[in-house]
Write a protein that holds these residues in place. Structure first.
Motif, PDB file in Angstrom:
ATOM      1  N   GLY A   1       9.430  10.108  -1.993  1.00 29.66           N
ATOM      2  CA  GLY A   1      10.612  10.474  -1.233  1.00 29.66           C
ATOM      3  C   GLY A   1      10.745   9.821   0.123  1.00 29.66           C
ATOM      4  N   GLN A   2       9.662   9.252   0.680  1.00 34.06           N
ATOM      5  CA  GLN A   2       9.736   8.596   1.978  1.00 34.06           C
ATOM      6  C   GLN A   2      10.529   7.301   1.849  1.00 34.06           C
ATOM      7  OE1 GLN A   2       8.687   9.808   4.895  1.00 34.06           O
ATOM      8  NE2 GLN A   2       8.113  11.644   3.766  1.00 34.06           N
ATOM      9  N   PRO A   3      11.462   7.046   2.780  1.00 36.60           N
ATOM     10  CA  PRO A   3      12.298   5.831   2.662  1.00 36.60           C
ATOM     11  C   PRO A   3      11.503   4.542   2.541  1.00 36.60           C
ATOM     12  CG  PRO A   3      13.222   7.306   4.295  1.00 36.60           C
ATOM     13  CD  PRO A   3      11.895   7.896   3.885  1.00 36.60           C
ATOM     14  N   ARG A   4      10.420   4.388   3.332  1.00 41.14           N
ATOM     15  CA  ARG A   4       9.695   3.120   3.221  1.00 41.14           C
ATOM     16  C   ARG A   4       8.908   3.031   1.921  1.00 41.14           C
ATOM     17  NH1 ARG A   4       5.027   2.418   7.831  1.00 41.14           N
ATOM     18  NH2 ARG A   4       3.457   3.750   6.907  1.00 41.14           N
ATOM     19  N   SER A   5       8.497   4.161   1.358  1.00 40.91           N
ATOM     20  CA  SER A   5       7.825   4.147   0.057  1.00 40.91           C
ATOM     21  C   SER A   5       8.810   3.839  -1.062  1.00 40.91           C
ATOM     22  CB  SER A   5       7.137   5.487  -0.193  1.00 40.91           C
ATOM     23  OG  SER A   5       6.123   5.712   0.770  1.00 40.91           O
ATOM     24  N   ILE A   6      10.038   4.335  -0.938  1.00 41.02           N
ATOM     25  CA  ILE A   6      11.077   4.012  -1.919  1.00 41.02           C
ATOM     26  C   ILE A   6      11.371   2.518  -1.880  1.00 41.02           C
ATOM     27  CG2 ILE A   6      13.526   4.317  -2.474  1.00 41.02           C
ATOM     28  CD1 ILE A   6      13.159   7.285  -1.598  1.00 41.02           C
TER      29      ILE A   6
ATOM     30  N   LEU B   1      -9.208  -4.764   3.052  1.00 43.63           N
ATOM     31  CA  LEU B   1      -9.913  -5.575   4.037  1.00 43.63           C
ATOM     32  C   LEU B   1      -9.218  -5.531   5.385  1.00 43.63           C
ATOM     33  CD1 LEU B   1     -10.696  -8.656   1.769  1.00 43.63           C
ATOM     34  CD2 LEU B   1     -12.202  -6.738   2.358  1.00 43.63           C
ATOM     35  N   ASP B   2      -7.940  -5.866   5.399  1.00 43.98           N
ATOM     36  CA  ASP B   2      -7.145  -5.801   6.622  1.00 43.98           C
ATOM     37  C   ASP B   2      -5.686  -5.739   6.237  1.00 43.98           C
ATOM     38  OD1 ASP B   2      -6.729  -8.401   5.780  1.00 43.98           O
ATOM     39  OD2 ASP B   2      -7.477  -9.341   7.591  1.00 43.98           O
ATOM     40  N   PHE B   3      -4.852  -5.365   7.199  1.00 46.93           N
ATOM     41  CA  PHE B   3      -3.422  -5.218   6.939  1.00 46.93           C
ATOM     42  C   PHE B   3      -2.695  -6.463   7.428  1.00 46.93           C
ATOM     43  CE2 PHE B   3      -5.022  -1.042   6.440  1.00 46.93           C
ATOM     44  CZ  PHE B   3      -4.210  -0.457   5.482  1.00 46.93           C
ATOM     45  N   VAL B   4      -1.852  -7.010   6.561  1.00 48.04           N
ATOM     46  CA  VAL B   4      -1.115  -8.219   6.901  1.00 48.04           C
ATOM     47  C   VAL B   4       0.325  -7.902   7.279  1.00 48.04           C
ATOM     48  CG1 VAL B   4      -2.609  -9.741   5.560  1.00 48.04           C
ATOM     49  CG2 VAL B   4      -0.605  -8.714   4.464  1.00 48.04           C
ATOM     50  N   ALA B   5       0.778  -6.667   7.015  1.00 42.91           N
ATOM     51  CA  ALA B   5       2.121  -6.244   7.405  1.00 42.91           C
ATOM     52  C   ALA B   5       2.150  -4.723   7.531  1.00 42.91           C
ATOM     53  CB  ALA B   5       3.153  -6.697   6.383  1.00 42.91           C
ATOM     54  N   THR B   6       2.956  -4.254   8.460  1.00 44.70           N
ATOM     55  CA  THR B   6       3.167  -2.816   8.605  1.00 44.70           C
ATOM     56  C   THR B   6       4.642  -2.451   8.448  1.00 44.70           C
ATOM     57  OG1 THR B   6       3.301  -3.043  11.007  1.00 44.70           O
ATOM     58  CG2 THR B   6       1.150  -2.450  10.073  1.00 44.70           C
TER      59      THR B   6
ATOM     60  N   VAL C   1       0.843  -1.196   0.000  1.00 45.93           N
ATOM     61  CA  VAL C   1       0.000   0.000   0.000  1.00 45.93           C
ATOM     62  C   VAL C   1       0.879   1.247   0.000  1.00 45.93           C
ATOM     63  CG1 VAL C   1      -1.737   1.292   1.296  1.00 45.93           C
ATOM     64  CG2 VAL C   1      -1.827  -1.206   1.236  1.00 45.93           C
ATOM     65  N   LEU C   2       0.680   2.104  -0.998  1.00 43.57           N
ATOM     66  CA  LEU C   2       1.374   3.381  -1.065  1.00 43.57           C
ATOM     67  C   LEU C   2       0.396   4.478  -0.693  1.00 43.57           C
ATOM     68  CD1 LEU C   2       3.979   4.920  -1.793  1.00 43.57           C
ATOM     69  CD2 LEU C   2       3.063   5.134  -4.115  1.00 43.57           C
ATOM     70  N   PRO C   3       0.544   5.065   0.508  1.00 35.85           N
ATOM     71  CA  PRO C   3      -0.345   6.156   0.914  1.00 35.85           C
ATOM     72  C   PRO C   3      -0.063   7.414   0.095  1.00 35.85           C
ATOM     73  CG  PRO C   3       0.749   5.153   2.805  1.00 35.85           C
ATOM     74  CD  PRO C   3       1.441   4.654   1.573  1.00 35.85           C
ATOM     75  N   LEU C   4      -1.117   8.128  -0.256  1.00 29.61           N
ATOM     76  CA  LEU C   4      -1.005   9.378  -1.008  1.00 29.61           C
ATOM     77  C   LEU C   4      -1.469  10.530  -0.132  1.00 29.61           C
ATOM     78  CD1 LEU C   4      -2.487   8.196  -4.410  1.00 29.61           C
ATOM     79  CD2 LEU C   4      -0.075   8.378  -3.778  1.00 29.61           C
TER      80      LEU C   4
ATOM     81  N   PRO D   1       8.347  -3.768   6.311  1.00 28.72           N
ATOM     82  CA  PRO D   1       8.967  -2.446   6.228  1.00 28.72           C
ATOM     83  C   PRO D   1       8.045  -1.384   5.637  1.00 28.72           C
ATOM     84  CG  PRO D   1       9.757  -3.834   4.445  1.00 28.72           C
ATOM     85  CD  PRO D   1       8.868  -4.689   5.312  1.00 28.72           C
ATOM     86  N   TYR D   2       6.904  -1.832   5.058  1.00 27.93           N
ATOM     87  CA  TYR D   2       5.874  -0.928   4.544  1.00 27.93           C
ATOM     88  C   TYR D   2       4.540  -1.638   4.696  1.00 27.93           C
ATOM     89  CZ  TYR D   2       7.410  -3.803   0.601  1.00 27.93           C
ATOM     90  OH  TYR D   2       7.806  -4.851  -0.183  1.00 27.93           O
ATOM     91  N   LEU D   3       3.461  -0.907   4.464  1.00 27.31           N
ATOM     92  CA  LEU D   3       2.124  -1.470   4.640  1.00 27.31           C
ATOM     93  C   LEU D   3       1.784  -2.443   3.508  1.00 27.31           C
ATOM     94  CD1 LEU D   3       0.260   1.838   5.581  1.00 27.31           C
ATOM     95  CD2 LEU D   3       1.056   0.049   7.136  1.00 27.31           C
TER      96      LEU D   3
END
Length: 134
Positions: free
Chosen positions: A38-43, A106-111, A18-21, A113-115
């Motif tokens: 530019g966010q490290p976890r998004s990169i 539906l639900d998040f399976v990991a947070t 998931v890439l938050p905007l 290194p990224y969502l």
């Protein structure tokens, strides 16, 4: 710049990164949009998906946090594919992304290194008559 060929047929997996905007940015199915990341976890997210199917979910943030939690995100977004990637001198990425299909988180399976979220298709129903077409 890296240009990637799109697969001939795509299947949206059950779980996607998931890439938050931020800033009210919305990507609709079939639209093409350039983004600067530019966010490290998004990169890291983009680097990881470029080694696989290049698929992710774009979803708007309710808050302006730099590291949003699942509760900071809307639950409907757009499954998308990265078509082009360019690394900028300052370490950021410039990507060209195309929306594919509307999805519901539906639900998040990991947070880390990224969502990563489990998703289901939530197609727009073309059978509805818009008040603008009357």
């Amino acid at each position: 710049m890296v240009a990637a060929e799109a697969p001939t047929s795509l299947t949206i997996p059950d779980a996607l990164p998931v890439l938050p905007l931020r800033g009210g940015v919305v990507v609709f199915p079939l639209s093409v949009i350039p983004l600067v990341i530019g966010q490290p976890r998004s990169i890291q997210l983009v680097d990881d998906i470029m080694r696989r199917e290049r698929l992710l979910v774009l979803v708007g943030q309710r808050t302006d946090k730099e590291q949003p939690d699942p509760d900071d995100l809307y639950r409907v977004g757009t499954a998308a594919i990265v078509h082009q990637l360019a690394r900028l001198p300052d370490g950021k990425l410039r990507v060209v992304i195309q929306g594919l299909e509307r999805v519901r988180l539906l639900d998040f399976v990991a947070t880390e290194p990224y969502l990563v979220a489990r998703v289901e298709l939530a197609p727009d129903h073309a059978t509805r008559v818009s008040r603008w077409t009357r």
